[in-house]
Scaffold this motif. Structure first.
Motif, PDB file in Angstrom:
ATOM      1  N   VAL A 159       4.775  18.869 -48.443  1.00 48.27           N
ATOM      2  CA  VAL A 159       4.292  19.106 -47.081  1.00 48.27           C
ATOM      3  C   VAL A 159       5.168  18.367 -46.061  1.00 48.27           C
ATOM      4  CG1 VAL A 159       1.931  19.508 -47.850  1.00 48.27           C
ATOM      5  CG2 VAL A 159       2.609  17.206 -47.162  1.00 48.27           C
ATOM      6  N   ALA A 160       5.685  17.175 -46.432  1.00 55.32           N
ATOM      7  CA  ALA A 160       6.584  16.449 -45.523  1.00 55.32           C
ATOM      8  C   ALA A 160       7.883  17.202 -45.323  1.00 55.32           C
ATOM      9  CB  ALA A 160       6.854  15.053 -46.072  1.00 55.32           C
ATOM     10  N   ALA A 161       8.414  17.782 -46.396  1.00 49.16           N
ATOM     11  CA  ALA A 161       9.638  18.570 -46.289  1.00 49.16           C
ATOM     12  C   ALA A 161       9.407  19.810 -45.423  1.00 49.16           C
ATOM     13  CB  ALA A 161      10.121  18.978 -47.678  1.00 49.16           C
ATOM     14  N   ALA A 162       8.266  20.461 -45.611  1.00 51.83           N
ATOM     15  CA  ALA A 162       7.952  21.648 -44.808  1.00 51.83           C
ATOM     16  C   ALA A 162       7.873  21.293 -43.329  1.00 51.83           C
ATOM     17  CB  ALA A 162       6.640  22.266 -45.281  1.00 51.83           C
ATOM     18  N   GLY A 163       7.206  20.193 -43.014  1.00 52.64           N
ATOM     19  CA  GLY A 163       7.086  19.777 -41.619  1.00 52.64           C
ATOM     20  C   GLY A 163       8.415  19.430 -40.994  1.00 52.64           C
ATOM     21  N   SER A 164       9.266  18.723 -41.722  1.00 54.22           N
ATOM     22  CA  SER A 164      10.564  18.340 -41.169  1.00 54.22           C
ATOM     23  C   SER A 164      11.479  19.538 -40.988  1.00 54.22           C
ATOM     24  CB  SER A 164      11.230  17.299 -42.072  1.00 54.22           C
ATOM     25  OG  SER A 164      11.429  17.818 -43.377  1.00 54.22           O
ATOM     26  N   ILE A 165      11.466  20.463 -41.930  1.00 56.73           N
ATOM     27  CA  ILE A 165      12.295  21.673 -41.795  1.00 56.73           C
ATOM     28  C   ILE A 165      11.834  22.500 -40.596  1.00 56.73           C
ATOM     29  CG2 ILE A 165      12.882  23.871 -42.894  1.00 56.73           C
ATOM     30  CD1 ILE A 165      12.802  22.379 -45.586  1.00 56.73           C
ATOM     31  N   GLN A 166      10.508  22.610 -40.437  1.00 57.03           N
ATOM     32  CA  GLN A 166       9.993  23.338 -39.268  1.00 57.03           C
ATOM     33  C   GLN A 166      10.448  22.665 -37.978  1.00 57.03           C
ATOM     34  OE1 GLN A 166       7.509  22.236 -36.966  1.00 57.03           O
ATOM     35  NE2 GLN A 166       7.310  24.213 -35.887  1.00 57.03           N
ATOM     36  N   GLY A 167      10.438  21.330 -37.948  1.00 55.57           N
ATOM     37  CA  GLY A 167      10.875  20.615 -36.755  1.00 55.57           C
ATOM     38  C   GLY A 167      12.353  20.817 -36.465  1.00 55.57           C
ATOM     39  N   ILE A 168      13.186  20.784 -37.514  1.00 56.45           N
ATOM     40  CA  ILE A 168      14.629  20.991 -37.327  1.00 56.45           C
ATOM     41  C   ILE A 168      14.901  22.399 -36.825  1.00 56.45           C
ATOM     42  CG2 ILE A 168      16.826  21.192 -38.554  1.00 56.45           C
ATOM     43  CD1 ILE A 168      15.906  18.862 -40.325  1.00 56.45           C
ATOM     44  N   ILE A 169      14.215  23.398 -37.395  1.00 58.65           N
ATOM     45  CA  ILE A 169      14.405  24.790 -36.947  1.00 58.65           C
ATOM     46  C   ILE A 169      14.023  24.939 -35.485  1.00 58.65           C
ATOM     47  CG2 ILE A 169      13.579  27.156 -37.247  1.00 58.65           C
ATOM     48  CD1 ILE A 169      13.308  26.562 -40.237  1.00 58.65           C
TER      49      ILE A 169
END
Length: 491
Positions: free
Chosen positions: A466-476
């Protein structure tokens, strides 16, 4: 499973015998010289204090700067519980990992995290570990480049605000500061190996305590003297501070930031390999781990909680560069200068294992190639004799340049830190240490201990995902509005 290390001896006329590639795990033993360890390498001299300095340098880094923001996303209850949970898990699994330094059958040393996995688990897990570890080490060097440039820019901005007022637009590009940092690291990266940077870790550890104390003091002063900030048990509020989607993604990224703040497992074995063998390395490493993690946890809880109390739900992503503080500007400058000095050292703690791995692999692949193995000696006034080779000089220079350019392309502080924390936390901090422990101690499948380890691993895997998903969404999201190599306010 624990294969023996190949030893290569190279004779150098008129001088003491030198390693084929210093720091690459290749040994030389001069006839009659007993000042070596059981693996034939020069005797290690590390102590509990040098190991503690390395740990504090690795752990107290740019992660502490985002903890006030992370607690603001989660709130008082979940934020404190999550931060405490990461601390306890990191401390426990690090003690498991410290016992994996030597091969259980032969007592052979593990020079790297990959070696530990090879000696205890073997198979495809070695490759998975290597890819994860070195990807995270490279990513951390990129994250530290971003964090250092932000602090450099903050010094410039604080003078601008002090001179022209707080409402003036003092934004500027971080690119030039990243270049400055890259040039510094090109020179410092020529330090041959991990064993030679103990002094840098002492300096960096001192700087980390300094800026943590300054940030904590400024937060306390703001709490006491300023207007009360709005906080809550659940953090930022939907409909007031953020939308429902932003709340969810923010919580995910906050978990990643906390995971990154405690991530140092990927260099634990390399730090342990600097320790003298008496007393046993695993006992010394456990003491250093307890001291390092305990001291950093106190700072993290203090900085995160007091920072959240000072700024409330509007806590900035970086509480020393996001300009929650404007005055006294000179004290903020000192704090950011301490961050810069600390990250200069922390960059080396995380890149030396990469340098060692590549140089060792090249020396093993081409043992007779003079470009890779021929040592060039030079006398440096005030420093004494310095040895290098052309491959080391070229590779390390190119590495720093590449990480600097990547940092200029994606200078998103919180999102990059969250992604790095998510990548490293489950596999390197939890999965491999518990798997190696169970393999070494022959823990029966489906026993109570085995089930406890599986529950711990599964829970931490969910956190990482879930942390990886959140960070990738933020970078996008950030990339949609960001133009690389242009002036930006991203921090």
């Amino acid at each position: 499973m624990c294969d023996q290390q190949e030893v290569v001896v190279v004779a150098v006329p008129a001088v003491e015998l030198q390693p084929v590639a210093e720091g690459a795990g290749l040994a030389t033993i001069e006839e009659g010289n007993t000042d070596v360890d059981d693996d034939g390498l020069p005797r290690r001299t590390g102590t509990v204090w040098t190991a503690s300095a390395h740990i504090i340098t690795a752990v107290i880094g740019s992660g502490v700067l985002s903890l006030a923001w992370a607690i603001a996303q989660l709130g008082w209850v979940a934020g404190i519980l999550a931060l405490t949970g990461f601390s306890v898990i990191t401390l426990y699994t690090s003690t498991l990992l410290a016992d994996c330094y030597r091969c259980p059958e032969t007592g052979k040393r593990s020079y790297t995290y990959m070696d530990a996995v090879r000696n205890n688990l073997g198979g495809i897990k070695v490759i998975i570990c290597g890819c994860t570890q070195y990807a995270n080490l490279i990513g951390t060097s990129i994250g530290y480049t971003i964090a250092t440039a932000i602090s450099m820019k903050a010094v410039k901005r604080s003078h601008c605000f002090h001179k022209n007022g707080h409402d003036v637009d003092c934004q500027s590009s971080s690119n030039l500061f990243m270049i400055y940092f890259g040039v510094m690291e090109i020179f410092i990266s020529q330090i041959p190996n991990f064993h030679k940077i103990w002094w840098l870790s002492y300096v960096a550890a001192g700087m980390s305590f300094s800026y943590s104390f300054i940030g904590l003091g400024l937060s306390i002063a703001k709490t006491i003297g300023g207007e009360p900030s709005r906080t809550s048990l659940t953090g930022v509020e939907i409909g007031i501070d953020v939308t429902a989607d932003e709340k969810i993604w923010g919580c995910f990224r906050a978990l990643g930031n906390m995971a990154f703040a405690y991530s140092y497992a990927m260099v634990l074995i390399e730090i342990q390999d600097t320790l003298r063998s008496d007393p046993p390395e695993n006992k010394v490493m456990k003491k250093a781990t307890k001291f390092g993690v305990a001291s950093t946890s106190i700072f993290y809880l203090s900085c995160g909680c007091v920072g959240y109390r000072a700024f409330g739900n509007n806590a900035p992503g970086n509480f020393l560069t996001g300009f929650g503080f404007y005055e006294p500007f000179w004290l903020i400058d000192i704090a950011n200068i301490c961050i810069i000095i600390h990250l200069v050292g922390a960059y080396q703690v995380f890149t030396q294992p990469v340098f060692s791995f590549i140089e060792k692999s090249a020396a093993k692949r081409w043992p007779l190639h003079s470009f890779i193995n021929k040592e060039i000696s030079a006398y440096i006034p005030g420093c004494g004799q310095y040895c290098t080779n052309r491959f080391r000089l070229l590779f390390r220079t190119i590495y720093v340049i590449i990480t600097t350019v990547v940092a200029m392309i994606v200078p998103f502080f919180n999102d990059v830190l969250a992604l790095l924390g998510a990548i490293a936390f489950w596999p390197l901090t939890v999965y491999f240490p518990t798997e190696m422990y169970m393999a070494r101690n022959k823990v029966p499948a489906f026993s109570r201990r085995w089930l406890c380890f599986q529950v711990l691993s599964a829970g931490c895997l969910v956190v990482s995902v879930v942390a990886a998903a959140g960070s990738i969404q933020g970078i996008i999201t950030d990339l949609k509005m960001y133009k690389p190599f242009h002036s930006s306010g991203y921090e």
